[in-house]
Design an enzyme around this catalytic site. Structure first.
Site, PDB file in Angstrom:
ATOM      1  N   TRP A  68       0.857  -1.186   0.000  1.00 40.13           N
ATOM      2  CA  TRP A  68       0.000   0.000   0.000  1.00 40.13           C
ATOM      3  C   TRP A  68       0.893   1.237   0.000  1.00 40.13           C
ATOM      4  O   TRP A  68       1.859   1.303   0.754  1.00 40.13           O
ATOM      5  CB  TRP A  68      -0.878  -0.010   1.248  1.00 40.13           C
ATOM      6  N   LEU A 127       0.803   5.777   5.982  1.00 41.18           N
ATOM      7  CA  LEU A 127      -0.621   6.004   6.173  1.00 41.18           C
ATOM      8  C   LEU A 127      -0.908   7.486   5.938  1.00 41.18           C
ATOM      9  O   LEU A 127      -0.230   8.345   6.502  1.00 41.18           O
ATOM     10  CB  LEU A 127      -1.046   5.615   7.587  1.00 41.18           C
ATOM     11  N   ILE A 128      -1.888   7.763   5.093  1.00 46.66           N
ATOM     12  CA  ILE A 128      -2.258   9.148   4.781  1.00 46.66           C
ATOM     13  C   ILE A 128      -3.715   9.360   5.166  1.00 46.66           C
ATOM     14  O   ILE A 128      -4.590   8.572   4.792  1.00 46.66           O
ATOM     15  CB  ILE A 128      -2.061   9.454   3.284  1.00 46.66           C
ATOM     16  N   GLU A 131     -10.888  10.921   4.422  1.00 46.30           N
ATOM     17  CA  GLU A 131     -12.097  11.600   4.891  1.00 46.30           C
ATOM     18  C   GLU A 131     -12.766  10.880   6.057  1.00 46.30           C
ATOM     19  O   GLU A 131     -13.640  11.436   6.711  1.00 46.30           O
ATOM     20  CB  GLU A 131     -13.090  11.733   3.733  1.00 46.30           C
ATOM     21  N   THR A 132     -12.386   9.616   6.319  1.00 47.09           N
ATOM     22  CA  THR A 132     -13.031   8.851   7.383  1.00 47.09           C
ATOM     23  C   THR A 132     -12.065   8.644   8.557  1.00 47.09           C
ATOM     24  O   THR A 132     -10.924   9.116   8.535  1.00 47.09           O
ATOM     25  CB  THR A 132     -13.472   7.472   6.856  1.00 47.09           C
ATOM     26  N   HIS A 134     -10.748   5.880   9.329  1.00 52.29           N
ATOM     27  CA  HIS A 134      -9.908   4.730   9.002  1.00 52.29           C
ATOM     28  C   HIS A 134      -8.452   4.981   9.412  1.00 52.29           C
ATOM     29  O   HIS A 134      -7.793   4.121   9.998  1.00 52.29           O
ATOM     30  CB  HIS A 134      -9.996   4.456   7.497  1.00 52.29           C
TER      31      HIS A 134
END
Length: 250
Positions: A68, A127-128, A131-132, A134
């Site tokens: 990812w 990790l970026i 909008e949530t 997560h």
């Protein structure tokens, strides 16, 4: 009286230091200035960690990386390898395994640590924030998971996961270009430093040393754990635990 009161309220609303509220106004302005001054360092990418000369020539290091955000993670892995090379770690003693995302890093790290094939592990991912929520859930779970592997296996597991608000912040921290700094270099050096610390704590030649001091620090003393215990002999249990060719999954 009323006029003076109204003037004071108006002054506070406009951020003007009224005589009777000067202490509060000054404090407020100082906070504003300090918060503005923090913006630069807060988003700075330069390293604030310094390292002494490290010798990792006898170490075997495992790198667990995510697919990812592949481009950024690949840049970080290049930085890690550069940091390890600067610490004299041979390239053929660097093991790399891919996992889908950051959430899978702690589990893979636990498996690798339990295999006994490496002196330290570096978990690398990006990790970026989206909008949530997560981002928050994954960041917290991964951070705790990696720390748990450190403590449960007594294998140094380095936290090499960038948690950024946008891609620009990632670029500044995964590359040395345009004033950025590749934090992977620091993670590689950190792995060598912590692996060396572990070896020194256990006795680099299979010897239990300074039992009292190590016990006070929380380091186990092995089979000779009693005060003034016997030294482990060459070819004994310590010899069996040296890095070997990775079996199976690793």
């Amino acid at each position: 009286m009323i006029g003076s009161y109204l003037f004071t309220l108006a002054s506070l609303a406009l951020g003007v230091a009224a005589p009777m509220a000067s202490a509060f106004a000054t404090s407020s302005l100082a906070v504003h200035r300090s918060s503005s001054a923090v913006v630069g360092p807060m988003f700075a990418a330069e390293s604030e960690v310094s390292f002494s000369e490290l010798d990792g020539s006898k170490l075997q290091i495992g790198i667990l990386r995510t697919r990812w955000n592949d481009e950024h993670v690949s840049n970080l892995v290049d930085g890690i390898k550069a940091g390890l090379k600067g610490c004299k770690v041979d390239e053929d003693k660097i093991f790399i395994k891919e996992v889908p995302g950051a959430y899978e890093l702690p589990y893979a790290a636990k498996l690798l640590a339990m295999s006994g094939t490496v002196d330290a592990i570096i978990c690398c991912g990006v990790l970026i924030k989206g909008e949530t929520l997560h981002f928050e859930y994954i960041s917290e779970a991964v951070s705790k998971g990696i720390m748990d592997v450190n403590l449960s296996t007594m294998t140094p597991v380095i936290y090499g996961v960038l948690n950024c608000l946008d891609e620009e912040q990632v670029k500044k921290r995964s590359s040395n270009e345009n004033g950025g700094h590749n934090h992977g270099e620091d993670w590689g050096k950190t792995a060598v430093e912590m692996a060396t610390m572990k070896r020194e704590a256990r006795g680099s030649k299979g010897t239990v040393v300074k039992v009292k001091e190590l016990s006070a620090m929380g380091f186990g003393a092995g089979s000779g754990g009693a005060e003034g215990g016997e030294k482990e002999k060459e070819g004994g249990p310590r010899e069996k635990n040296k890095p070997v060719d990775a079996p199976g999954f690793f």
